[in-house]
Design an enzyme around this catalytic site. Sequence first.
Site, PDB file in Angstrom:
ATOM      1  CB  SER A  97     -14.368  11.070 -39.960  1.00 36.41           C
ATOM      2  OG  SER A  97     -14.303  12.191 -38.874  1.00 36.41           O
ATOM      3  N   GLY A  98     -14.154  10.638 -42.974  1.00 33.65           N
ATOM      4  CA  GLY A  98     -14.099   9.671 -43.960  1.00 33.65           C
ATOM      5  C   GLY A  98     -14.100  10.340 -45.546  1.00 33.65           C
ATOM      6  CB  SER A  99     -13.297   9.357 -48.923  1.00 31.00           C
ATOM      7  OG  SER A  99     -14.014   7.960 -48.924  1.00 31.00           O
TER       8      SER A  99
ATOM      9  CG  ASP B 296     -20.109  10.041 -40.288  1.00 32.19           C
ATOM     10  OD1 ASP B 296     -19.134   9.939 -41.014  1.00 32.19           O
ATOM     11  OD2 ASP B 296     -20.045   9.835 -38.952  1.00 32.19           O
TER      12      ASP B 296
ATOM     13  CG  ASP C 296     -16.882   1.454 -42.604  1.00 32.69           C
ATOM     14  OD1 ASP C 296     -16.456   2.062 -43.743  1.00 32.69           O
ATOM     15  OD2 ASP C 296     -16.816   1.765 -41.453  1.00 32.69           O
TER      16      ASP C 296
ATOM     17  CE  LYS D 284     -20.233   6.827 -38.814  1.00 33.00           C
ATOM     18  NZ  LYS D 284     -19.690   6.629 -39.920  1.00 33.00           N
ATOM     19  N   GLY D 285     -16.691   3.199 -38.844  1.00 37.46           N
ATOM     20  CA  GLY D 285     -15.434   3.146 -38.025  1.00 37.46           C
ATOM     21  C   GLY D 285     -14.338   2.569 -38.749  1.00 37.46           C
TER      22      GLY D 285
ATOM     23  CD  GLU E 263     -17.132   8.163 -37.621  1.00 31.49           C
ATOM     24  OE1 GLU E 263     -16.515   8.603 -38.759  1.00 31.49           O
ATOM     25  OE2 GLU E 263     -17.569   7.055 -37.657  1.00 31.49           O
TER      26      GLU E 263
ATOM     27  CE  LYS F 212     -18.283   2.504 -48.534  1.00 36.33           C
ATOM     28  NZ  LYS F 212     -18.362   3.914 -47.767  1.00 36.33           N
TER      29      LYS F 212
HETATM   30  C1  A5P Z   1     -14.983   6.934 -40.151  1.00 32.11           C
HETATM   31  O1  A5P Z   1     -14.520   6.305 -38.906  1.00 32.11           O
HETATM   32  C2  A5P Z   1     -16.155   5.980 -40.712  1.00 32.11           C
HETATM   33  O2  A5P Z   1     -17.298   5.550 -39.779  1.00 32.11           O
HETATM   34  C3  A5P Z   1     -16.421   6.557 -42.020  1.00 32.11           C
HETATM   35  O3  A5P Z   1     -17.596   7.031 -41.949  1.00 32.11           O
HETATM   36  C4  A5P Z   1     -16.486   5.193 -42.872  1.00 32.11           C
HETATM   37  O4  A5P Z   1     -15.626   4.425 -42.777  1.00 32.11           O
HETATM   38  C5  A5P Z   1     -16.901   5.630 -44.326  1.00 32.11           C
HETATM   39  O5  A5P Z   1     -15.856   5.889 -44.820  1.00 32.11           O
HETATM   40  P1  A5P Z   1     -15.813   6.291 -46.335  1.00 32.11           P
HETATM   41  O6  A5P Z   1     -16.742   7.336 -46.702  1.00 32.11           O
HETATM   42  O7  A5P Z   1     -14.288   6.694 -46.704  1.00 32.11           O
HETATM   43  O8  A5P Z   1     -16.055   5.048 -47.225  1.00 32.11           O
END
Ligand code: A5P
Length: 233
Positions: free
Chosen positions: A30-32, A83, A86, A97-98, A106, A124
């Site tokens: 999840s996430g961008s 995945d 952060d 993460k999270g 995840e 990151k």
């Molecule tokens: C989601 O819960 C997160 O673990 C994301 O994988 C993490 O925050 C990275 O997100 P971005 O890819 O948006 O930076």
Amino acid sequence: MSVEKAEMKRAAGRAAAHMVEDGMRVGLGSGSTARAFVEALGERVREGLSITAIASSKKTAELARGAGIRVAEHDSPLDLAVDGADAIERDTLTAIKGLGGALVRERLIAQAAVSFVLIADDSKLFDRLSDSQPAVPIPVEILPFGWKLTHQRLASFGNPVLRVDARGEPFCSDNGNLILDLYGCDYGSPDDVAARIKAISGVVDHGLFLHLATVAIIASPLGISTIKVGGAR
Ligand code: A5P
């Protein structure tokens, strides 16, 4: 997000999508950055790749279905999971993460995968996870029941802050839980901190992902690099 950063995420997503083979069961993060992976994977599926995907959030499931990817229940092992993160420690690939709020699912996906691959832009990546402090808190998903007591217990590790949504209401995870973002945690030994946080009643899970990722695909303005545990490229 800058155009350059968005392009780096797309490059990492495309590189990871090329790791997927016909017939695989694939975990979707999840996430961008994970979104960039899902979009690239969708393109491959539309070109004929046949896979089954497991999504780590409702948002990712919706995105994947929209991209033409078959999404199934999480009921058996996965060949590969991809995945974002952060923060990633270069040598160990320990990750935080999270920040997107999907850490519980995840981890359930990462643990079930033969190969768990992190994708990220180079902002990151840190030599030591502690170098990501104080900017990157450790997200901790907790039960709403008795949350103030759980908050008190977590305060012995740092400064836990209740996450709120855009309306200022407590953020609610896909699992119906709250998230505390733990700032200022001194985790000289991440394994020890992770075990002690997890042992608190009321804690569902935390965002310290230890000993899970085997590979990280890092995008920088210079291109893509692949890092393996131990720092090998
Ligand atoms: C989601 O819960 C997160 O673990 C994301 O994988 C993490 O925050 C990275 O997100 P971005 O890819 O948006 O930076």
